[in-house]
Structure formats: structure tokens, C-alpha cells
Design an enzyme around this catalytic site. Structure first.
Site, PDB file in Angstrom:
ATOM      1  N   GLU A 128      90.545  20.694 111.548  1.00  0.00           N
ATOM      2  CA  GLU A 128      90.055  19.309 111.604  1.00  0.00           C
ATOM      3  C   GLU A 128      89.499  18.886 110.245  1.00  0.00           C
ATOM      4  O   GLU A 128      89.628  17.723 109.850  1.00  0.00           O
ATOM      5  CB  GLU A 128      89.018  19.179 112.732  1.00  0.00           C
ATOM      6  CG  GLU A 128      89.701  19.170 114.092  1.00  0.00           C
ATOM      7  CD  GLU A 128      88.887  19.764 115.225  1.00  0.00           C
ATOM      8  OE1 GLU A 128      87.655  19.867 115.094  1.00  0.00           O
ATOM      9  OE2 GLU A 128      89.503  20.131 116.250  1.00  0.00           O
ATOM     10  N   ASN A 139      82.478  27.181 118.519  1.00  0.00           N
ATOM     11  CA  ASN A 139      82.497  26.038 117.599  1.00  0.00           C
ATOM     12  C   ASN A 139      82.260  24.767 118.419  1.00  0.00           C
ATOM     13  O   ASN A 139      83.163  24.290 119.090  1.00  0.00           O
ATOM     14  CB  ASN A 139      83.865  25.994 116.894  1.00  0.00           C
ATOM     15  CG  ASN A 139      84.044  24.734 116.065  1.00  0.00           C
ATOM     16  OD1 ASN A 139      83.079  24.027 115.760  1.00  0.00           O
ATOM     17  ND2 ASN A 139      85.284  24.448 115.692  1.00  0.00           N
ATOM     18  N   LYS A 143      81.789  21.836 117.443  1.00  0.00           N
ATOM     19  CA  LYS A 143      82.300  20.605 116.792  1.00  0.00           C
ATOM     20  C   LYS A 143      81.206  19.529 116.806  1.00  0.00           C
ATOM     21  O   LYS A 143      80.044  19.877 116.629  1.00  0.00           O
ATOM     22  CB  LYS A 143      83.601  20.151 117.467  1.00  0.00           C
ATOM     23  CG  LYS A 143      84.604  21.302 117.578  1.00  0.00           C
ATOM     24  CD  LYS A 143      85.993  20.891 117.910  1.00  0.00           C
ATOM     25  CE  LYS A 143      86.869  22.129 117.991  1.00  0.00           C
ATOM     26  NZ  LYS A 143      88.275  21.826 118.156  1.00  0.00           N
TER      27      LYS A 143
END
Ligand code: PGA
Length: 272
Positions: A104, A15, A17
Site C-alpha cells: 500500500e 498490521n 493499517k
């Protein structure tokens, strides 16, 4: 821990992000992982989850490598007046994977369990494989409420799910206090929580459909600790943030997982 490993192929998903900042860096990162992923492909599934703007460029690099591509979020409506959103159906032409319910998204962007559930259902409906994230906050962990919190998130997310969807579903257990902190969860704690996750899956989907759902650990996973998770009987791999931004480190994680599962390492694969 006397149960056997689930028998599923392990999955290592990176990931990224909101990283890296430039397309050229994204390409370099993807290129740096492909070799190790191909070498371990007989044993380990690997997926890269870049930010939306880098998806097409990375898709070209991953073409016919066997490395999966995924997005980090999606919206449930196929198209329409939803400024800033990207629908699951738009992603389905490029991606095999999508994340839903990352902490998140839940915490910074206020996503509810209901949204996570709708996104998950929509993504599976258009043929994407979903990595659905669940996890507890620090104070919930300290209060011994992990199983209750994680089970609640999972039950809500599974609301619109039918047993037939289970082959496209992966659950990532990510304790929020472990994400990006360098404070990875004790494997024993991860194992206990995965047991609670498996219980909810069994109850909601039935044993057979549940057995098709892989469970990952996420939260400060790296090449030094990934072995201690994938050795757990209920753990089918890791969702990796920070460590997936260093090609060499992520490549090493792939090798470690392949070693734990008895597959060829990079060296063996390239010399055979
Ligand atoms: P981390 O992130 O590996 O940097 O802790 C994991 C995640 O947020 O998926």
C-alpha cells in the site's frame, strides 16, 4: 516439500493499517490479544503494528507482556523539515518493529525500491527489527513473473544491507492480489516464492547471515489457513491485516501457530 522448517521462532505480526478509528478501540483490541500471546510466548513471537497515534497507548498496555510493538512506516532522516514524516529514530524509543515496503505504501504513496531500501537500512541502524514486504501484482502473477518481481524488489532493498544486519530483518512475501481480497495464495505458490526469496538472501548476505532472516506469508491469512503456511518448511509466520483487527480471530491464529510448532495452547498454558 522435504526441507525442514527453518528452526526459527515463528512470528505473527498484526498490521492494523489505518484502524481502528478510536484510541479506546485500539486499547480494547490490544487487550484482547495479550492473553493468547502470553500463553504462547514460549513458542511464538507476536507483534502488533497500530497506526502512529495509538503507539504510545498500546506501548503501555504491552509493557512487560513480551508482545512486540511496531510501526507501519518510517522515514530515514533522524529529524528535520519533513512535514508529516516520523523518523526511525523517533520510533526506536517505543517500538521493536517497523514495516517497510508494504504494497500500500508502494502503490498508493508511490514509494520506490530505493526509498524502501533507505528506510530499511535506517530502521535497522537504530536498532529496530524490520519486516520488509515484497510481492507481485495480479497480472505479474498471471504472467508467471512472481519470482522475477519479488527477487528484484528484494535485491534493491538489500542494497545497503550488510550481513551483520540480518538478525533484525524479516521478509514478508505478500502477493498484492491476495491482500484484503479473501483470496489467499495457494501454499505451494507461497513456498515456491519463498524459495526464490531464500536464494536472493543467500546470494546477497551469505548462507549464515541469510539463515537469520525469517520469511513470512501475508495476504488474507486467517485462523483457517494460517496452519497451511506455517507448516511450510520455509515459512516462519504470517503478516496479518484484516484478521488482526478481530482480537478473537488473531488470538486463535496465535494458538494455531503454537500448535503447529508444538508449543502449549492457551488452555494448556493457563492450566499449567
Ligand atoms: P490482509 O492484509 O491480511 O488483510 O490481506 C495483509 C497485509 O496487508 O499486510
Amino acid at each position: 516439500m522435504n526441507a525442514q522448517r527453518s528452526g526459527s521462532r515463528p512470528l505473527l505480526a498484526g498490521n492494523w493499517k489505518m484502524n481502528p478509528a478510536r484510541a479506546s478501540e485500539a486499547a480494547e483490541l490490544a487487550r484482547g490479544v495479550i492473553g493468547a500471546a502470553r500463553a504462547a510466548s514460549a513458542t511464538v513471537d507476536v507483534a502488533l503494528l497500530p497506526p502512529f497515534p495509538w503507539l504510545l497507548g498500546v506501548a503501555e498496555l504491552l509493557h512487560e507482556t513480551g508482545v512486540g510493538l511496531g510501526a507501519q512506516d518510517c522515514f530515514w532522516e533522524p529529524a528535520g523539515a519533513y512535514t508529516g514524516e516520523v523518523s526511525a529514530v523517533m520510533l526506536s524509543g517505543w517500538c521493536q518493529w517497523v514495516l517497510t515496503g508494504h504494497s500500500e505504501r508502494r502503490q498508493i504513496f508511490g514509494e520506490s525500491d530505493e526509498w524502501v531500501s533507505k528506510k530499511t537500512k535506517a530502521a535497522i541502524g537504530v536498532g529496530l527489527n524490520v519486516i520488509l514486504c515484497v510481492g507481485e501484482l495480479d497480472d505479474q502473477f498471471e504472467a508467471g513473473r512472481t519470482d522475477e518481481v519479488v527477487s528484484g524488489q528484494l535485491q534493491a532493498a538489500l542494497e545497503y544491507m550488510s550481513p551483520g544486519d540480518s538478525g533484525r530483518l524479516v521478509i514478508a512475501y505478500e502477493p498484492i492480489w491476495a491482500i484484503g481480497t479473501g483470496k489467499n495464495a495457494d501454499p505451494e505458490h507461497a513456498y515456491k516464492t519463498m524459495r526464490a526469496i531464500r536464494r536472493v538472501l543467500d546470494e546477497s548476505l551469505g548462507d549464515e547471515a541469510s539463515s537469520r532472516v525469517r520469511i513470512l506469508y501475508g495476504g488474507s491469512a486467517n485462523s483457517g489457513n494460517v496452519g497451511s503456511y506455517v507448516e511450510l518448511p520455509l515459512c516462519d509466520g504470517c503478516l496479518v491485516g484484516g484478521a488482526s483487527l478481530k482480537a478473537h480471530e488473531f488470538a486463535r491464529m496465535i494458538e494455531v501457530v503454537a500448535e503447529v510448532y508444538g508449543g502449549p495452547t492457551t488452555e494448556e498454558a493457563t492450566t499449567s
